[in-house]
Each structure stands twice: as C-alpha cells, then as structure tokens.
Design a protein around this motif. Sequence first.
Motif, PDB file in Angstrom:
ATOM      1  N   TRP A 415       0.824  -1.202   0.000  1.00  0.00           N
ATOM      2  CA  TRP A 415       0.000   0.000   0.000  1.00  0.00           C
ATOM      3  C   TRP A 415       0.864   1.261   0.000  1.00  0.00           C
ATOM      4  O   TRP A 415       0.586   2.222  -0.725  1.00  0.00           O
ATOM      5  CB  TRP A 415      -0.922   0.013   1.222  1.00  0.00           C
ATOM      6  CG  TRP A 415      -2.132  -0.869   1.093  1.00  0.00           C
ATOM      7  CD1 TRP A 415      -2.318  -2.092   1.651  1.00  0.00           C
ATOM      8  CD2 TRP A 415      -3.327  -0.592   0.344  1.00  0.00           C
ATOM      9  NE1 TRP A 415      -3.542  -2.605   1.304  1.00  0.00           N
ATOM     10  CE2 TRP A 415      -4.192  -1.706   0.507  1.00  0.00           C
ATOM     11  CE3 TRP A 415      -3.755   0.470  -0.446  1.00  0.00           C
ATOM     12  CZ2 TRP A 415      -5.445  -1.784  -0.086  1.00  0.00           C
ATOM     13  CZ3 TRP A 415      -5.011   0.403  -1.040  1.00  0.00           C
ATOM     14  CH2 TRP A 415      -5.838  -0.702  -0.859  1.00  0.00           C
ATOM     15  N   ILE A 416       1.931   1.260   0.816  1.00  0.00           N
ATOM     16  CA  ILE A 416       2.791   2.450   0.921  1.00  0.00           C
ATOM     17  C   ILE A 416       3.564   2.685  -0.377  1.00  0.00           C
ATOM     18  O   ILE A 416       3.636   3.808  -0.884  1.00  0.00           O
ATOM     19  CB  ILE A 416       3.760   2.316   2.118  1.00  0.00           C
ATOM     20  CG1 ILE A 416       2.974   2.359   3.439  1.00  0.00           C
ATOM     21  CG2 ILE A 416       4.813   3.427   2.092  1.00  0.00           C
ATOM     22  CD1 ILE A 416       3.801   2.015   4.668  1.00  0.00           C
ATOM     23  N   MET A 417       4.145   1.617  -0.941  1.00  0.00           N
ATOM     24  CA  MET A 417       4.949   1.756  -2.162  1.00  0.00           C
ATOM     25  C   MET A 417       4.083   1.929  -3.404  1.00  0.00           C
ATOM     26  O   MET A 417       4.569   2.430  -4.428  1.00  0.00           O
ATOM     27  CB  MET A 417       5.868   0.545  -2.339  1.00  0.00           C
ATOM     28  CG  MET A 417       6.974   0.459  -1.322  1.00  0.00           C
ATOM     29  SD  MET A 417       8.074  -0.964  -1.582  1.00  0.00           S
ATOM     30  CE  MET A 417       8.785  -0.580  -3.180  1.00  0.00           C
ATOM     31  N   ALA A 422       2.222   6.835  -5.114  1.00  0.00           N
ATOM     32  CA  ALA A 422       1.739   7.458  -6.356  1.00  0.00           C
ATOM     33  C   ALA A 422       0.959   8.740  -6.057  1.00  0.00           C
ATOM     34  O   ALA A 422       1.119   9.754  -6.744  1.00  0.00           O
ATOM     35  CB  ALA A 422       0.865   6.468  -7.125  1.00  0.00           C
ATOM     36  N   TYR A 423       0.126   8.687  -5.019  1.00  0.00           N
ATOM     37  CA  TYR A 423      -0.663   9.871  -4.633  1.00  0.00           C
ATOM     38  C   TYR A 423       0.265  11.004  -4.196  1.00  0.00           C
ATOM     39  O   TYR A 423       0.077  12.159  -4.595  1.00  0.00           O
ATOM     40  CB  TYR A 423      -1.619   9.499  -3.500  1.00  0.00           C
ATOM     41  CG  TYR A 423      -2.447  10.661  -2.989  1.00  0.00           C
ATOM     42  CD1 TYR A 423      -3.620  11.035  -3.627  1.00  0.00           C
ATOM     43  CD2 TYR A 423      -2.049  11.389  -1.865  1.00  0.00           C
ATOM     44  CE1 TYR A 423      -4.383  12.113  -3.156  1.00  0.00           C
ATOM     45  CE2 TYR A 423      -2.795  12.457  -1.396  1.00  0.00           C
ATOM     46  CZ  TYR A 423      -3.969  12.813  -2.043  1.00  0.00           C
ATOM     47  OH  TYR A 423      -4.713  13.874  -1.585  1.00  0.00           O
ATOM     48  N   MET A 424       1.272  10.692  -3.390  1.00  0.00           N
ATOM     49  CA  MET A 424       2.203  11.729  -2.912  1.00  0.00           C
ATOM     50  C   MET A 424       2.963  12.354  -4.076  1.00  0.00           C
ATOM     51  O   MET A 424       3.175  13.560  -4.109  1.00  0.00           O
ATOM     52  CB  MET A 424       3.188  11.130  -1.899  1.00  0.00           C
ATOM     53  CG  MET A 424       2.550  10.739  -0.583  1.00  0.00           C
ATOM     54  SD  MET A 424       3.773  10.344   0.691  1.00  0.00           S
ATOM     55  CE  MET A 424       4.615   8.950  -0.025  1.00  0.00           C
ATOM     56  N   LYS A 425       3.340  11.518  -5.055  1.00  0.00           N
ATOM     57  CA  LYS A 425       4.077  12.029  -6.210  1.00  0.00           C
ATOM     58  C   LYS A 425       3.190  12.949  -7.049  1.00  0.00           C
ATOM     59  O   LYS A 425       3.611  14.036  -7.452  1.00  0.00           O
ATOM     60  CB  LYS A 425       4.573  10.858  -7.055  1.00  0.00           C
ATOM     61  CG  LYS A 425       5.411  11.285  -8.246  1.00  0.00           C
ATOM     62  CD  LYS A 425       5.913  10.084  -9.030  1.00  0.00           C
ATOM     63  CE  LYS A 425       6.740  10.531 -10.236  1.00  0.00           C
ATOM     64  NZ  LYS A 425       7.217   9.368 -11.031  1.00  0.00           N
ATOM     65  N   ASN A 426       1.963  12.517  -7.299  1.00  0.00           N
ATOM     66  CA  ASN A 426       1.036  13.311  -8.123  1.00  0.00           C
ATOM     67  C   ASN A 426       0.676  14.641  -7.461  1.00  0.00           C
ATOM     68  O   ASN A 426       0.567  15.669  -8.118  1.00  0.00           O
ATOM     69  CB  ASN A 426      -0.234  12.525  -8.422  1.00  0.00           C
ATOM     70  CG  ASN A 426       0.026  11.351  -9.349  1.00  0.00           C
ATOM     71  OD1 ASN A 426       0.991  11.353 -10.113  1.00  0.00           O
ATOM     72  ND2 ASN A 426      -0.827  10.336  -9.291  1.00  0.00           N
ATOM     73  N   GLU A 427       0.478  14.589  -6.138  1.00  0.00           N
ATOM     74  CA  GLU A 427       0.055  15.789  -5.413  1.00  0.00           C
ATOM     75  C   GLU A 427       1.232  16.606  -4.876  1.00  0.00           C
ATOM     76  O   GLU A 427       1.030  17.648  -4.254  1.00  0.00           O
ATOM     77  CB  GLU A 427      -0.849  15.384  -4.236  1.00  0.00           C
ATOM     78  CG  GLU A 427      -2.127  14.663  -4.639  1.00  0.00           C
ATOM     79  CD  GLU A 427      -3.036  15.512  -5.502  1.00  0.00           C
ATOM     80  OE1 GLU A 427      -3.127  16.737  -5.233  1.00  0.00           O
ATOM     81  OE2 GLU A 427      -3.646  14.970  -6.438  1.00  0.00           O
ATOM     82  N   LYS A 428       2.465  16.062  -5.106  1.00  0.00           N
ATOM     83  CA  LYS A 428       3.688  16.731  -4.609  1.00  0.00           C
ATOM     84  C   LYS A 428       3.618  16.974  -3.096  1.00  0.00           C
ATOM     85  O   LYS A 428       3.860  18.081  -2.605  1.00  0.00           O
ATOM     86  CB  LYS A 428       3.926  18.042  -5.359  1.00  0.00           C
ATOM     87  CG  LYS A 428       4.222  17.850  -6.840  1.00  0.00           C
ATOM     88  CD  LYS A 428       4.458  19.175  -7.548  1.00  0.00           C
ATOM     89  CE  LYS A 428       4.902  18.977  -8.993  1.00  0.00           C
ATOM     90  NZ  LYS A 428       3.963  18.191  -9.811  1.00  0.00           N
ATOM     91  N   LEU A 429       3.278  15.907  -2.386  1.00  0.00           N
ATOM     92  CA  LEU A 429       3.164  15.965  -0.923  1.00  0.00           C
ATOM     93  C   LEU A 429       4.106  14.958  -0.292  1.00  0.00           C
ATOM     94  O   LEU A 429       4.459  13.950  -0.905  1.00  0.00           O
ATOM     95  CB  LEU A 429       1.727  15.652  -0.487  1.00  0.00           C
ATOM     96  CG  LEU A 429       0.616  16.607  -0.947  1.00  0.00           C
ATOM     97  CD1 LEU A 429      -0.746  16.033  -0.587  1.00  0.00           C
ATOM     98  CD2 LEU A 429       0.795  17.985  -0.321  1.00  0.00           C
ATOM     99  N   ILE A 434       0.044  14.298   3.948  1.00  0.00           N
ATOM    100  CA  ILE A 434      -1.247  13.685   3.615  1.00  0.00           C
ATOM    101  C   ILE A 434      -2.056  13.485   4.894  1.00  0.00           C
ATOM    102  O   ILE A 434      -1.501  13.471   5.998  1.00  0.00           O
ATOM    103  CB  ILE A 434      -1.063  12.343   2.871  1.00  0.00           C
ATOM    104  CG1 ILE A 434      -0.346  11.308   3.747  1.00  0.00           C
ATOM    105  CG2 ILE A 434      -0.311  12.547   1.554  1.00  0.00           C
ATOM    106  CD1 ILE A 434      -0.248   9.928   3.104  1.00  0.00           C
ATOM    107  N   LYS A 435      -3.375  13.319   4.752  1.00  0.00           N
ATOM    108  CA  LYS A 435      -4.270  13.225   5.917  1.00  0.00           C
ATOM    109  C   LYS A 435      -4.330  11.824   6.514  1.00  0.00           C
ATOM    110  O   LYS A 435      -4.782  11.639   7.642  1.00  0.00           O
ATOM    111  CB  LYS A 435      -5.685  13.647   5.515  1.00  0.00           C
ATOM    112  CG  LYS A 435      -5.789  15.022   4.842  1.00  0.00           C
ATOM    113  CD  LYS A 435      -5.480  16.153   5.799  1.00  0.00           C
ATOM    114  CE  LYS A 435      -5.727  17.500   5.138  1.00  0.00           C
ATOM    115  NZ  LYS A 435      -5.379  18.617   6.028  1.00  0.00           N
ATOM    116  N   LEU A 436      -3.893  10.832   5.764  1.00  0.00           N
ATOM    117  CA  LEU A 436      -3.947   9.445   6.234  1.00  0.00           C
ATOM    118  C   LEU A 436      -2.980   9.229   7.394  1.00  0.00           C
ATOM    119  O   LEU A 436      -1.833   9.655   7.344  1.00  0.00           O
ATOM    120  CB  LEU A 436      -3.581   8.506   5.083  1.00  0.00           C
ATOM    121  CG  LEU A 436      -3.468   7.016   5.411  1.00  0.00           C
ATOM    122  CD1 LEU A 436      -4.839   6.421   5.707  1.00  0.00           C
ATOM    123  CD2 LEU A 436      -2.792   6.264   4.262  1.00  0.00           C
ATOM    124  N   THR A 437      -3.444   8.527   8.426  1.00  0.00           N
ATOM    125  CA  THR A 437      -2.570   8.171   9.554  1.00  0.00           C
ATOM    126  C   THR A 437      -2.199   6.703   9.466  1.00  0.00           C
ATOM    127  O   THR A 437      -2.878   5.907   8.805  1.00  0.00           O
ATOM    128  CB  THR A 437      -3.266   8.426  10.900  1.00  0.00           C
ATOM    129  OG1 THR A 437      -4.398   7.537  11.015  1.00  0.00           O
ATOM    130  CG2 THR A 437      -3.732   9.870  11.016  1.00  0.00           C
TER     131      THR A 437
END
Length: 547
Positions: A415-417, A422-429, A434-437
């Motif tokens: 899930w992390i990889m 992918a979400y962090m890369k797309n959103e540049k975060l 991110i809000k997920l804990t």
Amino acid sequence: MALTLLRGIQTRPFLLYPSGLFPRKYGMFYCTMKSTQTQTATHEKQQTLTKVSSQGHSKRLDKVSKDYEAIIGIETHVQLSTRTKAFCNCPYNYGSQPNTTICPICMGLPGALPVMNTKVIEFAVKLGLALNCKLSLNSKFDRKQYFYPDLPKGYQISQFDIPIAIGGFIDLDLPVEFGGGHRRFGITRVHMEEDAGKLLHTGNGSYSEVDLNRAGVPLLEIVSEPDMRTGIEAAEYAAELQRLVRFLGVSNGNMQEGSLRCDVNVSIRPIGQLEFGTKVEIKNLNSFSAINRAIDFEISRQALLHNEGNSDQIVQETRLWDEGSQKTFTMRKKEGLSDYRYFPEPDLPEVVLSKEYIDGIRESLPELPEVKRRRYEQMGLSMQDVLFLANDVNIADFFDATIAKGADVKLAVNWIMGDIAAYMKNEKLSIKEIKLTAEELAELIAAIRGGTISGKIGKEILFELMAKGGTVKGLIEEKDLVQIVNPVEIQKMVEKVLAENPKQLEQYRGGKTKLQGYFAGQVMKLSKGKANPGLLNKILLEKLNAK
C-alpha cells in the motif's frame, strides 16, 4: 596590497529598507564586485559545445575500466539546522532578503568576538558517532586564511590538525538496478567550521553582489577515504550521507538549498599500479545524478590524456561541472595546505568533551539507516522494498507505526509503495502532509483482510483518507460500503445479469470463456462494488456452467 585586492569592490547603502528587518544601529551592508577579467570557465562555456553521446560515453567507460582504476574521494559540507549561526545569535533562513540576518561578527568587523554555539558541538558528536568515528576529547579551532569577496574576515574559522572526529566508516547498499551489493567506505575526518557568504552573479557577468546572510552558518565537513571506484558508488555514498543527517535531525540535507554540498576528488591509475595519480577536484555538483555523470566524464577525460601520452596535462586543479555540455572545465589551480597559513584561533577556547557527555548523546541516537535496512531484511522484505522504506525517515516511521498496529508487513509495504507513493508524487506531498494516519492504514488493511470491504472499495476509502482524513469505520458506515457476503443476495444479482445478457451467455457456453470477466464486472457494477469477489466468482461459475 589591500587596496589592490579591494579596488574591484564598491559599497553603497540601501536607501529604502524597512527598519524592522534590521533593527541594529550598524546600518545596511551591500557591495558589488567588478569582474576585471573573464574567468577561464566562463570563456570555455561560451564556446560551441557538443553534447556527449550517452551510448558512446558508456562504451568508453567500459574500455577505461579494463585499463585504468579510478580513485574517488568526496568532501561533503553539511549545513546544520541550528537556530542561530556558529558564533553569533543571528538566525539563518534560506531565501531571506540579502544582508538582513547579519551582525558585526558575521561581517567580520574589528573588535567583534565569536562565541561558540554549543549545539554545533552536539551535532558534530552525533554525526561522528553515527559515522563510527573516534571522537577527539580535546579539539580546537583554527584560522584558514584566504581572500575572497564573500569572506569578510579574510579567514574562515575551521579545524585543521585536531578535528572533532576521525577514522570512521559508513555502510550502504547499492540499488538493485546498479548491480546491488553492500559497500563500506572509510571516513577520514569530520570537522566543524563556518560557512562563507554568497556571491550573487548578474546576468551580464560584469559584476557580482555579496550577500553575507550565510556567513557564519555552522557546517560539518565530512572527508571520505578514497575508497570509491565508480560514479555510482560516489553518488550512493552522498545519498547515504543525506539520509544519515536527516535521520539524525542535524540538517535537512537539501542539495538545492546548499544544505549538502559535495566536492569530488578524482584520479586514475593504470590497473596494478599502487601509486595514486594526480587528483582533480570537481565542484558545482547539485544533484546525485550530477555527481555520477561528472565523475564518469572526468574518468574518461583523464584516461584519454593518458592514452594520448599527455598525462602531464592532468594537473591538481579545481574544475566545474557544466550541466549543459555535460563536461568539466578548469576553474582554478588548487591551493596547497601551506597557502591557507593555518594557525590556532585565538578567540575561541578548545573543545573539551567528557565521557558522560558523549555517552548521553550516544544513547539519544535514533535507529540509523543501516540498522533499519538490516531489520527490514529480517522481516523478509526484498531489497527493493528495504531501500524504498529506509530512504526517507518519515516513510520509515509511518511504516513502523502501521505494522505496530498489527498490519500485515507485506500488505503495508504494498500500500505504501503503491497507491500512497503514487498519490504523494502526483500531489507533490510528503507522507507527513497527507491526511492518512498509520493507524487508519492498519485499520483499512484489517477491514479488507477480514472481508468487511473489498479491495476495490478499500482503494476508494484510501484516497478519501489521504485527501480529507477521517476514519475507516466512519467512511464505511457513512457510505454503506460493507461487503455483501450473503450467498443468496449475490446469487440473485448473478441471475439478473445472466438474464439481461442472453447473447453473451450463449457465446460463453459456446467456448468464449473470457466473457466470465465481463459478467463478473456487471455483477460488481450492480452491487456497487460491494459483492465479495471470491463468493461472486464461485456462484457465477456455477451458474455459467449449469446445463
């Protein structure tokens, strides 16, 4: 002599400047330096240059490696994340307006005396321990004399013959795509020093402006042993140092901000020769990729000179790496140690470390990248997974927190990889943004494994958690996402889909068995993604193959 050296410098006051930014009574400092002659590097860069063919360059390197051995060492400057500078109370914030965080000490004014920032010593001891060095219980500061417009005192406070740490090593793992394998590189020394100011070059190159904000910012210089043999090894060494200082919290290690700067020393020698060749220093390396490419070019350049019988043209000098042409150019001839005229700094006392002080810092060290990688390996993770997780301290902490909540190790990694990265890369975060804990990721994995929701629904929940936050249980209840596991209910949906698609059913029974996926998709659509996939496929097959 002084007039000759300084006649290219002009000073002029800031006429309009908010007084709140510079409340002291000294006034504002601003100067420009006229260029009296064009530097060699600039002249060479302006010539028409042909880019090196990467394919041809690779072939040349292969040939070089058969005849010559490269000897590579790196001097790395790490800018420390202290609140104030090394010897005064001025803060340093990257990107501040020029000459707004300076004082008489930064400016090197007569009579201004330095006062040691003890946090610098603490960070130096931390890094020395992390690099497996022997710490000097008694060390001292020295003056390194040289003239440069951005060095207002005319000398740099550094450490010469008694650095704070010596004789260590660093372990790392090469990425799988570069052949993998474990490497250990020696560390000659770690010493404390202050940074110089910065020259801001104008577009036409006729003069440069001096910004002293960076003057006096604390640095640690890490000098490696000449243990590296390829550009890849050198780039990975630098990347491991960046990981280490970030894990320790002593620096942000951002190369683009100048918080981590690498000067590479390269020489070659014929295979079998014990004596080192003439080393060349390369500067202007602002990425790990640039380190790799600059070294590979320099190895090829020196080998070509050797092969042509011009090895005498390889001289001890400083060269600049130019990204545009992918080449190195002469900047200046290298100074020797005698040119710096080192002598002990008379305005600072020696640094005395007690065993209790060192032990206290040793106990406070976090788990370091190498230890973390070995721990992840023992969990059964692949080297690719290990290197990804241990590359970023925040991702590693997130992963550790997720499995601490009981999540399956491999599923957490996937899930992390996968979707999270992918979400962090797309959103540049970053993972911290991110809000997920970690707790909710563990809850999500448990909900999928327990059959409460399907993997498809899990993905939808994941993206909502990353974007908006919330809890897995709350979203499942709010959106009525609980998986349908009642066989009778699923059977009714299967029968409805088959009844509405008689033509496709006939084709399936005529041998087009790939249509099973079509029917499964229609049932999933009807159930709004909530049908249990295993149960759905079992009932669907029974109905499709019924006579």
